[in-house]
Write a protein that holds these residues in place. Structure first.
Motif, PDB file in Angstrom:
ATOM      1  N   THR A  58      41.780  93.313  39.798  1.00 39.22           N
ATOM      2  CA  THR A  58      42.936  93.073  38.931  1.00 39.22           C
ATOM      3  C   THR A  58      43.217  94.279  38.042  1.00 39.22           C
ATOM      4  O   THR A  58      42.349  94.767  37.334  1.00 39.22           O
ATOM      5  CB  THR A  58      42.726  91.817  38.077  1.00 39.22           C
ATOM      6  OG1 THR A  58      42.434  90.710  38.944  1.00 39.22           O
ATOM      7  CG2 THR A  58      43.962  91.494  37.260  1.00 39.22           C
ATOM      8  N   GLY A  59      44.443  94.788  38.155  1.00 39.72           N
ATOM      9  CA  GLY A  59      44.861  95.956  37.387  1.00 39.72           C
ATOM     10  C   GLY A  59      44.514  97.275  38.049  1.00 39.72           C
ATOM     11  O   GLY A  59      44.822  98.339  37.498  1.00 39.72           O
ATOM     12  N   ASN A  60      43.908  97.246  39.238  1.00 42.80           N
ATOM     13  CA  ASN A  60      43.459  98.470  39.915  1.00 42.80           C
ATOM     14  C   ASN A  60      44.084  98.625  41.297  1.00 42.80           C
ATOM     15  O   ASN A  60      44.817  97.754  41.765  1.00 42.80           O
ATOM     16  CB  ASN A  60      41.929  98.481  40.012  1.00 42.80           C
ATOM     17  CG  ASN A  60      41.292  98.602  38.650  1.00 42.80           C
ATOM     18  OD1 ASN A  60      41.743  99.366  37.804  1.00 42.80           O
ATOM     19  ND2 ASN A  60      40.244  97.822  38.404  1.00 42.80           N
ATOM     20  N   THR A  61      43.763  99.742  41.952  1.00 42.86           N
ATOM     21  CA  THR A  61      44.324 100.106  43.248  1.00 42.86           C
ATOM     22  C   THR A  61      43.210 100.220  44.277  1.00 42.86           C
ATOM     23  O   THR A  61      42.188 100.863  44.023  1.00 42.86           O
ATOM     24  CB  THR A  61      45.065 101.460  43.149  1.00 42.86           C
ATOM     25  OG1 THR A  61      46.079 101.361  42.145  1.00 42.86           O
ATOM     26  CG2 THR A  61      45.696 101.847  44.469  1.00 42.86           C
ATOM     27  N   LEU A  62      43.411  99.619  45.433  1.00 42.10           N
ATOM     28  CA  LEU A  62      42.462  99.668  46.546  1.00 42.10           C
ATOM     29  C   LEU A  62      43.009 100.612  47.604  1.00 42.10           C
ATOM     30  O   LEU A  62      44.214 100.620  47.867  1.00 42.10           O
ATOM     31  CB  LEU A  62      42.309  98.261  47.127  1.00 42.10           C
ATOM     32  CG  LEU A  62      41.357  98.111  48.294  1.00 42.10           C
ATOM     33  CD1 LEU A  62      39.967  97.789  47.765  1.00 42.10           C
ATOM     34  CD2 LEU A  62      41.819  96.984  49.199  1.00 42.10           C
ATOM     35  N   LEU A  63      42.132 101.388  48.243  1.00 42.14           N
ATOM     36  CA  LEU A  63      42.544 102.309  49.297  1.00 42.14           C
ATOM     37  C   LEU A  63      41.564 102.194  50.460  1.00 42.14           C
ATOM     38  O   LEU A  63      40.352 102.160  50.248  1.00 42.14           O
ATOM     39  CB  LEU A  63      42.561 103.749  48.776  1.00 42.14           C
ATOM     40  CG  LEU A  63      42.990 104.844  49.759  1.00 42.14           C
ATOM     41  CD1 LEU A  63      44.461 104.670  50.163  1.00 42.14           C
ATOM     42  CD2 LEU A  63      42.773 106.226  49.137  1.00 42.14           C
ATOM     43  N   SER A  64      42.085 102.116  51.691  1.00 38.91           N
ATOM     44  CA  SER A  64      41.227 102.054  52.865  1.00 38.91           C
ATOM     45  C   SER A  64      42.029 102.350  54.128  1.00 38.91           C
ATOM     46  O   SER A  64      43.199 102.727  54.057  1.00 38.91           O
ATOM     47  CB  SER A  64      40.549 100.683  52.994  1.00 38.91           C
ATOM     48  OG  SER A  64      39.543 100.721  53.991  1.00 38.91           O
ATOM     49  N   VAL A  65      41.368 102.142  55.285  1.00 41.52           N
ATOM     50  CA  VAL A  65      41.966 102.348  56.599  1.00 41.52           C
ATOM     51  C   VAL A  65      41.561 101.175  57.481  1.00 41.52           C
ATOM     52  O   VAL A  65      40.414 100.723  57.444  1.00 41.52           O
ATOM     53  CB  VAL A  65      41.463 103.665  57.238  1.00 41.52           C
ATOM     54  CG1 VAL A  65      41.965 103.804  58.667  1.00 41.52           C
ATOM     55  CG2 VAL A  65      41.892 104.863  56.414  1.00 41.52           C
ATOM     56  N   ASP A  66      42.521 100.679  58.274  1.00 41.29           N
ATOM     57  CA  ASP A  66      42.198  99.675  59.282  1.00 41.29           C
ATOM     58  C   ASP A  66      43.024  99.943  60.529  1.00 41.29           C
ATOM     59  O   ASP A  66      43.606 101.025  60.662  1.00 41.29           O
ATOM     60  CB  ASP A  66      42.396  98.251  58.752  1.00 41.29           C
ATOM     61  CG  ASP A  66      43.849  97.879  58.493  1.00 41.29           C
ATOM     62  OD1 ASP A  66      44.762  98.671  58.820  1.00 41.29           O
ATOM     63  OD2 ASP A  66      44.082  96.783  57.961  1.00 41.29           O
ATOM     64  N   ARG A  67      43.088  98.974  61.436  1.00 41.89           N
ATOM     65  CA  ARG A  67      43.784  99.162  62.721  1.00 41.89           C
ATOM     66  C   ARG A  67      45.249  99.551  62.559  1.00 41.89           C
ATOM     67  O   ARG A  67      45.845 100.116  63.461  1.00 41.89           O
ATOM     68  CB  ARG A  67      43.648  97.899  63.580  1.00 41.89           C
ATOM     69  CG  ARG A  67      44.341  96.699  62.992  1.00 41.89           C
ATOM     70  CD  ARG A  67      44.154  95.424  63.783  1.00 41.89           C
ATOM     71  NE  ARG A  67      42.829  94.903  63.899  1.00 41.89           N
ATOM     72  CZ  ARG A  67      42.108  94.361  62.915  1.00 41.89           C
ATOM     73  NH1 ARG A  67      42.597  94.311  61.696  1.00 41.89           N
ATOM     74  NH2 ARG A  67      40.927  93.878  63.136  1.00 41.89           N
ATOM     75  N   VAL A 153      37.732 101.832  48.787  1.00 44.63           N
ATOM     76  CA  VAL A 153      37.442 102.341  47.450  1.00 44.63           C
ATOM     77  C   VAL A 153      38.458 101.753  46.480  1.00 44.63           C
ATOM     78  O   VAL A 153      39.604 101.485  46.842  1.00 44.63           O
ATOM     79  CB  VAL A 153      37.460 103.894  47.362  1.00 44.63           C
ATOM     80  CG1 VAL A 153      36.322 104.487  48.169  1.00 44.63           C
ATOM     81  CG2 VAL A 153      38.790 104.472  47.784  1.00 44.63           C
ATOM     82  N   VAL A 154      38.024 101.546  45.241  1.00 41.01           N
ATOM     83  CA  VAL A 154      38.894 101.034  44.189  1.00 41.01           C
ATOM     84  C   VAL A 154      39.104 102.149  43.188  1.00 41.01           C
ATOM     85  O   VAL A 154      38.152 102.726  42.665  1.00 41.01           O
ATOM     86  CB  VAL A 154      38.277  99.791  43.517  1.00 41.01           C
ATOM     87  CG1 VAL A 154      39.167  99.315  42.374  1.00 41.01           C
ATOM     88  CG2 VAL A 154      38.071  98.676  44.544  1.00 41.01           C
ATOM     89  N   LEU A 155      40.364 102.461  42.943  1.00 40.55           N
ATOM     90  CA  LEU A 155      40.758 103.520  42.014  1.00 40.55           C
ATOM     91  C   LEU A 155      41.306 102.874  40.737  1.00 40.55           C
ATOM     92  O   LEU A 155      41.898 101.796  40.791  1.00 40.55           O
ATOM     93  CB  LEU A 155      41.804 104.419  42.678  1.00 40.55           C
ATOM     94  CG  LEU A 155      41.346 105.032  44.006  1.00 40.55           C
ATOM     95  CD1 LEU A 155      42.511 105.653  44.754  1.00 40.55           C
ATOM     96  CD2 LEU A 155      40.256 106.054  43.780  1.00 40.55           C
TER      97      LEU A 155
END
Length: 195
Positions: A58-67, A153-155
């Motif tokens: 909550t209040g943050n940014t998630l970054l990743s890779v998937d299909r 990762v959560v930024l």
């Protein structure tokens, strides 16, 4: 196993996505890791509680890779998410507003416009034993213990300075800080050149 009536503060017609033969959603019992991701989890692996998930996101940014490619999610407040494909600027960004829930120790989500959000998709979240570059890493795993995509990762905060109006690409608009986005996607997921 999740009950088929789970709903994430969304449409009453949403149902939990378990073993549905679809190309656009992730059944909770059939995750697909990215090539080379071999981490598995079981009941003895420490997973985040619903309260820990809410506090983390909550209040943050998630970054990743998937299909589907590199993706980012910003959680402006509890229960809400904005998801987008940050490397698709020249295509006008594929994006959607969504709803999230952390009940029962699971991360569950629906999307307003993306087909993958027609059903409620849920994951268990596990903290990685090792950091990813310079941040704690997290895996979203299905009930079969297989991670979906790669590490996440959560930024802090609205890291990519995303601004939006509407609920998705159809009839809405989204912008981001391309400088911050390019630097973070290269730093954390640069090995995925074509995603």
């Amino acid at each position: 196993m999740l009950a088929a009536s789970l709903c994430v503060a969304g449409p009453a017609v949403a149902e939990t996505n378990i073993s549905k033969a679809q190309a656009v959603a992730v059944p909770f019992d059939k995750c697909k890791p990215e090539k080379g991701v071999t981490v598995t989890f079981d009941d003895s692996s420490p997973k985040l509680s619903g309260e820990e998930i809410a506090q983390l996101l909550t209040g943050n940014t998630l970054l990743s890779v998937d299909r589907y490619g590199t993706f980012a999610l910003y959680y402006p407040e509890k229960g809400k998410a904005i998801g987008w494909m940050p490397k698709e600027k020249d295509k006008g960004y594929s994006w959607s507003a969504g709803k999230v829930s952390f009940e029962g120790g699971k991360y569950c989500r629906t999307w307003d416009q993306w087909n993958s959000g027609k059903y409620v998709n849920c994951w268990n979240i596990y903290r990685s034993a090792e950091p990813h570059v310079d941040r704690p890493g997290f895996y979203f795993a299905c009930e079969n213990g297989v991670p979906d995509g790669d590490i996440h990762v959560v930024l802090p905060g609205n890291y990519f300075e995303v601004e939006w109006r509407g609920t998705g690409k159809k009839g809405g608009r989204l912008t981001q800080s391309d400088e911050k986005t390019n630097a973070a996607t290269e730093k954390y997921f640069g090995k995925y050149v074509n995603k």
